[in-house]
Design an enzyme around this catalytic site. Structure first.
Site, PDB file in Angstrom:
ATOM      1  N   ASN A 354       0.819  -1.202   0.000  1.00 31.20           N
ATOM      2  CA  ASN A 354       0.000   0.000   0.000  1.00 31.20           C
ATOM      3  C   ASN A 354       0.858   1.259   0.000  1.00 31.20           C
ATOM      4  O   ASN A 354       2.006   1.220  -0.421  1.00 31.20           O
ATOM      5  CB  ASN A 354      -1.046  -0.007   1.112  1.00 31.20           C
ATOM      6  CG  ASN A 354      -2.419   0.324   0.542  1.00 31.20           C
ATOM      7  OD1 ASN A 354      -2.651   1.453   0.115  1.00 31.20           O
ATOM      8  ND2 ASN A 354      -3.302  -0.653   0.467  1.00 31.20           N
ATOM      9  N   HIS A 356       2.599   3.256   1.975  1.00 26.82           N
ATOM     10  CA  HIS A 356       3.957   3.318   2.513  1.00 26.82           C
ATOM     11  C   HIS A 356       4.911   2.487   1.663  1.00 26.82           C
ATOM     12  O   HIS A 356       6.077   2.860   1.485  1.00 26.82           O
ATOM     13  CB  HIS A 356       3.979   2.844   3.969  1.00 26.82           C
ATOM     14  CG  HIS A 356       5.219   3.224   4.712  1.00 26.82           C
ATOM     15  ND1 HIS A 356       6.267   2.354   4.914  1.00 26.82           N
ATOM     16  CD2 HIS A 356       5.588   4.399   5.301  1.00 26.82           C
ATOM     17  CE1 HIS A 356       7.215   2.965   5.602  1.00 26.82           C
ATOM     18  NE2 HIS A 356       6.837   4.210   5.846  1.00 26.82           N
ATOM     19  N   CYS A 357       4.428   1.377   1.128  1.00 24.23           N
ATOM     20  CA  CYS A 357       5.268   0.483   0.325  1.00 24.23           C
ATOM     21  C   CYS A 357       5.702   1.107  -0.996  1.00 24.23           C
ATOM     22  O   CYS A 357       6.746   0.727  -1.538  1.00 24.23           O
ATOM     23  CB  CYS A 357       4.527  -0.811   0.015  1.00 24.23           C
ATOM     24  SG  CYS A 357       3.875  -1.688   1.439  1.00 24.23           S
ATOM     25  N   ILE A 358       4.907   2.027  -1.534  1.00 22.39           N
ATOM     26  CA  ILE A 358       5.199   2.586  -2.863  1.00 22.39           C
ATOM     27  C   ILE A 358       5.837   3.966  -2.773  1.00 22.39           C
ATOM     28  O   ILE A 358       5.967   4.656  -3.789  1.00 22.39           O
ATOM     29  CB  ILE A 358       3.934   2.643  -3.744  1.00 22.39           C
ATOM     30  CG1 ILE A 358       2.888   3.602  -3.169  1.00 22.39           C
ATOM     31  CG2 ILE A 358       3.358   1.239  -3.932  1.00 22.39           C
ATOM     32  CD1 ILE A 358       1.751   3.928  -4.136  1.00 22.39           C
TER      33      ILE A 358
END
Length: 368
Positions: A354, A356-358
């Site tokens: 989501n 934070h991951c991208i």
């Protein structure tokens, strides 16, 4: 730029907390058809919404392939969004980009961890991954930042959170997984973290969220909101497979002390769902050998904890879920000085992560 043979700690650098001032946020444009459905078009719309939300608060740089440059430039029509052409394998810059470190004399450098697509040939999510292992160095080259390379030490940025005051939170499920650094003990892994992030205390949660295909990244489960306070994904449903994971994490968080000797304050964040991909959504993902299979039977690891702190704002995922409003209220309560912006996160979740991951924040220089 220069690749240093010293460590950040030896040179007086440390990883700041996410709430420290940013100079910009980095993203990578999604296009991989065996991970993003319908050739990546729905994901591109979602990434565009995230980039434009962040651009309300700070500059954004999006890495994009030559083939997608014109398309991305047309969609990312914002004066605060810059595009740079970089070849990648996928779009998870939290895990492939550099972990930036700063000192008090106006310098910013980067740690370039070894990347193996979350497990290499023992449960990794795609192959090859060498272009993603080059992303951090390319970003540091563009920014003119000196580089620390941990050759052979595998780590993803989503597997750690720091408070900027000497404490790091991670999970045993990920960092002690045999598919990351099986040649190192817990103590040896802690030593690398201490030297490269200048932290003193590591808080080990047993596991991350259920079915998190990264092997339990902490950024999908528990994060700092300020020194001494964390936000933990939570369920009271004893039939939810996340229940024992939440209980185990709470036991640790209630028993530990951080690097400053503080007992942690734990805020609970409800877990959305359960969320599953539809048959149609799964059918839109190309089949490819070595890539993660998508199935509507598999519960997705949806989490409101997977948000990004930006300059004066919080950019968090929504899921068209009854808990969305409660999640927004909790975020506004724990970040009273920030403006909370919720962006639809389902398309990003379908790809395995989501907001934070991208994203990967680049801290602003501190001091003169």
């Amino acid at each position: 730029m220069t690749t240093l043979t010293t460590t950040p700690r030896a040179d007086g650098f440390h990883m700041p907390a996410e709430w420290a001032p940013h100079s910009q946020t980095w993203m990578v444009w999604p296009e991989r058809p065996d991970n993003w459905r319908n050739g990546g078009k729905p994901a591109q719309a979602a990434f565009t919404a995230v980039a434009k939300a962040i651009a309300q608060f700070e500059p954004v740089t999006v890495c994009v392939s030559a083939a997608q440059y014109e398309n991305a430039r047309a969609r990312l029509d914002d004066d605060n969004i810059r595009l740079v052409e970089i070849t990648t394998d996928d779009a998870w810059v939290r895990d492939t980009g550099p972990t930036f470190v700063i000192n008090g004399r106006g310098e910013v450098r980067g740690v370039d961890w070894t990347f193996n697509a979350w497990g290499g040939f023992d449960g990794g999510l795609y192959w090859p991954w060498q272009r993603d292992d080059q992303v951090a160095r390319k970003i540091l080259d563009i920014e003119g930042c000196k580089r620390y390379r941990t050759e052979g030490f595998v780590l993803e940025g989503g597997s750690i959170h720091v408070d900027g005051e000497g404490t790091l939170i991670t999970t045993e499920e990920c960092l002690l997984n045999r598919n990351r650094n099986p040649h190192l003990s817990r103590e040896e892994i802690e030593a690398v973290l201490r030297e490269h992030l200048a932290i003193d205390t590591v808080i080990w949660l047993p596991e991350g969220l259920y079915n998190d295909e990264t092997d339990g990244h902490v950024d999908n489960f528990c994060c700092y909101v300020r020194p001494g306070e964390v936000l933990l994904a939570w369920t009271d449903d004893q039939n939810d497979p996340n229940y024992p994971r939440c209980q185990a994490a709470m036991r640790v968080l209630e028993s530990v002390r951080d690097a400053k000797g503080r007992q942690l304050i734990v805020h609970k964040m409800p877990i959305p769902g359960p969320i599953h991909a539809s048959e149609e959504e799964c059918a839109g993902v190309d089949a490819a050998e070595g890539s993660q299979e998508r199935s509507p039977a598999v519960r997705l690891a949806g989490s409101y904890v997977n948000f990004l702190i930006v300059n004066g704002g919080i950019v968090a995922p929504s899921f068209d879920d009854p808990k969305d409003a409660e999640a927004r209220a909790i975020l506004q309560q724990v970040f009273p000085e920030h403006r909370v912006v919720m962006v639809p996160g389902r398309e990003i979740l379908l790809g395995g992560g989501n907001i934070h991951c991208i994203t990967q924040q680049q801290p602003a220089p501190q001091g003169a």
